[in-house]
Write a protein that holds these residues in place. Structure first.
Motif, PDB file in Angstrom:
ATOM      1  N   HIS A   3       7.519  24.986  11.972  1.00 58.43           N
ATOM      2  CA  HIS A   3       6.257  25.462  11.401  1.00 58.43           C
ATOM      3  C   HIS A   3       6.490  26.195  10.085  1.00 58.43           C
ATOM      4  O   HIS A   3       7.564  26.733   9.842  1.00 58.43           O
ATOM      5  CB  HIS A   3       5.496  26.344  12.396  1.00 58.43           C
ATOM      6  N   ILE A   4       5.464  26.209   9.245  1.00 61.13           N
ATOM      7  CA  ILE A   4       5.531  26.874   7.936  1.00 61.13           C
ATOM      8  C   ILE A   4       5.887  28.349   8.150  1.00 61.13           C
ATOM      9  O   ILE A   4       5.294  29.016   8.994  1.00 61.13           O
ATOM     10  CB  ILE A   4       4.170  26.798   7.209  1.00 61.13           C
ATOM     11  N   GLY A   5       6.833  28.835   7.390  1.00 58.03           N
ATOM     12  CA  GLY A   5       7.236  30.237   7.507  1.00 58.03           C
ATOM     13  C   GLY A   5       8.389  30.452   8.470  1.00 58.03           C
ATOM     14  O   GLY A   5       8.939  31.553   8.538  1.00 58.03           O
ATOM     15  N   GLN A   6       8.758  29.419   9.223  1.00 53.35           N
ATOM     16  CA  GLN A   6       9.857  29.569  10.179  1.00 53.35           C
ATOM     17  C   GLN A   6      11.182  29.790   9.438  1.00 53.35           C
ATOM     18  O   GLN A   6      11.478  29.119   8.462  1.00 53.35           O
ATOM     19  CB  GLN A   6       9.942  28.306  11.042  1.00 53.35           C
ATOM     20  N   ARG A   7      11.952  30.764   9.929  1.00 54.90           N
ATOM     21  CA  ARG A   7      13.272  31.019   9.353  1.00 54.90           C
ATOM     22  C   ARG A   7      14.305  30.087   9.976  1.00 54.90           C
ATOM     23  O   ARG A   7      14.337  29.937  11.197  1.00 54.90           O
ATOM     24  CB  ARG A   7      13.704  32.470   9.630  1.00 54.90           C
ATOM     25  N   LEU A   8      15.118  29.515   9.129  1.00 60.64           N
ATOM     26  CA  LEU A   8      16.184  28.636   9.589  1.00 60.64           C
ATOM     27  C   LEU A   8      17.503  29.061   8.946  1.00 60.64           C
ATOM     28  O   LEU A   8      17.500  29.633   7.852  1.00 60.64           O
ATOM     29  CB  LEU A   8      15.885  27.176   9.201  1.00 60.64           C
ATOM     30  N   ARG A   9      18.587  28.783   9.621  1.00 58.84           N
ATOM     31  CA  ARG A   9      19.915  28.983   9.040  1.00 58.84           C
ATOM     32  C   ARG A   9      20.542  27.613   8.795  1.00 58.84           C
ATOM     33  O   ARG A   9      20.561  26.783   9.690  1.00 58.84           O
ATOM     34  CB  ARG A   9      20.815  29.791   9.980  1.00 58.84           C
ATOM     35  N   ILE A  10      21.050  27.422   7.587  1.00 53.09           N
ATOM     36  CA  ILE A  10      21.686  26.150   7.265  1.00 53.09           C
ATOM     37  C   ILE A  10      23.196  26.356   7.289  1.00 53.09           C
ATOM     38  O   ILE A  10      23.741  27.168   6.543  1.00 53.09           O
ATOM     39  CB  ILE A  10      21.239  25.649   5.871  1.00 53.09           C
ATOM     40  N   LEU A  11      23.854  25.610   8.173  1.00 55.14           N
ATOM     41  CA  LEU A  11      25.320  25.693   8.279  1.00 55.14           C
ATOM     42  C   LEU A  11      25.958  24.856   7.178  1.00 55.14           C
ATOM     43  O   LEU A  11      25.656  23.673   7.042  1.00 55.14           O
ATOM     44  CB  LEU A  11      25.802  25.122   9.617  1.00 55.14           C
ATOM     45  N   PRO A  12      26.850  25.449   6.409  1.00 52.37           N
ATOM     46  CA  PRO A  12      27.459  24.700   5.291  1.00 52.37           C
ATOM     47  C   PRO A  12      28.432  23.630   5.775  1.00 52.37           C
ATOM     48  O   PRO A  12      29.020  23.765   6.830  1.00 52.37           O
ATOM     49  CB  PRO A  12      28.223  25.791   4.526  1.00 52.37           C
TER      50      PRO A  12
END
Lengths: 314, 314
Positions: A305-314
């Protein structure tokens, strides 16, 4: 490395942090490795004085190196060419200083440095010592290990790297030169070396956080990755079954790494770092990332959903 | 843009410099474009208050936007989804502020934003205005123009971009909304637009320095490129007829751009910026660049020398 009895001289270009660099150093650690004079200065100011600047020295940087040594840095520089050794001789005379020099050895024929059997090796050593500078030892970096797959290939790469450094050091000693440092370094070879006889230090650094490239090589698992980019969902590409995040290649990378299809530019995790299905960053623009399923299937409109925080693993 | 009567709102993400941003602004310039809130704050502190933050807003950033507005920023934000508009409504209430909102329009079906004919457009406008916030206008970015070749294709891309913005603005006005800003922007379309009727501002920014991608598109010549990376020759790969410089992908780029073979990662020039033969940076490691002939022929061992300063054109 500890198990093999060789201390770590951590490469701090990955962490860029004094606190983390201190924590990476064991009791026997000789110091740190830097990749630029800006890093050298930053860590010197924090009292980390014993440094290897592990990129071939540009003669135009010798004034700055002398200035750092005058401020207390015990900084070793790297070279592989007679003209660079002559520039060191001239700069040492101009600054009334004594440079510490490591000769760069090319272990796999693909990087900077001399082949360990190159006749120029002893000639370079002679140029350095006869001009009153210190030949500190030899250094090699098995960059080609990033192209290896599997434990056996990585162990072989580690042995190739070790042998190149030790062979070069032996040749120098046979020619009458002291060679106290035999320095090797890369995270893949450090993790898979079975024998480090003759090696005095390992310069690995990527292992501090790890990444999916290391996981793909088998050096770690994705669970071991200790860093991520926090981002936010900003839009939905409903027609394509994709989402948009506000992290593009300026925040992530332009480099798809070594993975095949489905590897993408990062694994998508929730704010706690747990992978969300098989979501990856499929593509990046400068400021936008496109989140899609690694499998290629369209995502459910309610998957994020819009505004959801995500972590992107490099 | 001057000739077409439309003022420039320069995108400062390229120059990152207050002085240069001021020089890019003509007398009619409405302000600047930023790509992050860090840029917004930096330029606000220098008195450049009128800003468009031209990346879809993450709801988690609305507190920071309100704080910048409280410090005097006249900052417009961008969105294209009802959930984002609802987040803006809630944040405006929480902060007792009035956000300035631009609706993002997708001109070529490949970027963020709404199709100009999407019914959601007027619904979004209604959500913004009924919650007491300001609908400032529409914004589009023809990223696809970077894939165009030749003056005709670029002029067509510019017209597609113009038409998308103007169509969306017209629809909003027909629905009773004010729409004072119709903002378009990319360096290729700005340079090739033949008609900007209905457009109130152009957000180009790459033109400030130009690069070889722009030269390849026909937007400029290599002589127009106003920025370069100064580096130094540090070693010779005599057997391969190549040289090594101390600028790798951390200094240059991992992105080979749009060129074919021979384009490389930069054109090699002397310290004065004059091209050296057909030399390019053929490949990069993290800290090393490999200089070779674009033609592939081996370089003469005396073509360059250790310590030589070179400028690499981006």
């Amino acid at each position: 490395m500890g198990a093999l009895g060789v201390p770590l001289r951590p490469h701090v270009k990955t962490c860029k942090s004094v606190e983390i660099a201190r924590r990476m150093q064991g009791p026997d650690s000789p110091g740190i490795t830097v990749s630029s004079l800006a890093e050298a200065e930053h860590f010197l100011e924090a009292g980390l004085v014993d440094q290897v600047y592990a990129v071939g020295i540009g003669p135009g940087k010798l004034d700055a190196v002398a200035a750092l040594m005058a401020r207390g840095a015990r900084l070793a520089i790297v070279l592989d060419h007679a003209d660079a050794a002559r520039a060191v001789a001239a700069a040492a005379q101009a600054h009334h200083c004594r440079y510490r020099v490591l000769l760069e050895i090319d272990a796999d024929g693909k990087r900077a440095g001399l082949n360990p059997s190159d006749p120029a090796l002893t000639e370079l050593a002679r140029l350095i010592t006869t001009s009153g500078n210190e030949l500190a030892g030899v250094l090699t970096h098995m960059g080609g290990s990033y192209g290896c797959r599997g434990a056996r290939a990585l162990a072989e790469a580690a042995e190739t790297e070790r042998l190149a450094a030790v062979t070069a050091a032996e040749r120098l000693r046979e020619a009458g030169h002291a060679c106290s440092i035999t320095s090797v370094g890369s995270t893949p070879t450090a993790a898979f070396a079975r024998n480090l006889n003759g090696i005095t230090e390992v310069r690995a650094g990527t292992h501090v956080f790890m990444d999916r490239v290391m996981a793909e090589l088998g050096v770690c698992t994705e669970d071991d990755i200790a860093i991520s980019v926090l981002t936010e969902v900003i839009s939905q590409r409903a027609s394509a079954g994709e989402w948009l995040i506000d992290a593009g290649w300026t925040a992530l990378t332009t480099d798809p790494g070594i993975g095949g299809p489905g590897f993408g530019y990062g694994r998508v995790c929730d704010a706690h770092g747990r992978p969300v299905g098989d979501l990856i960053v499929r593509a990046t623009n400068q400021e936008h990332g496109i989140v899609a399923a690694a499998s290629g299937r369209a995502l459910d409109p309610n998957s994020l959903h819009i505004g959801q925080r995500l972590r992107i693993l490099p």
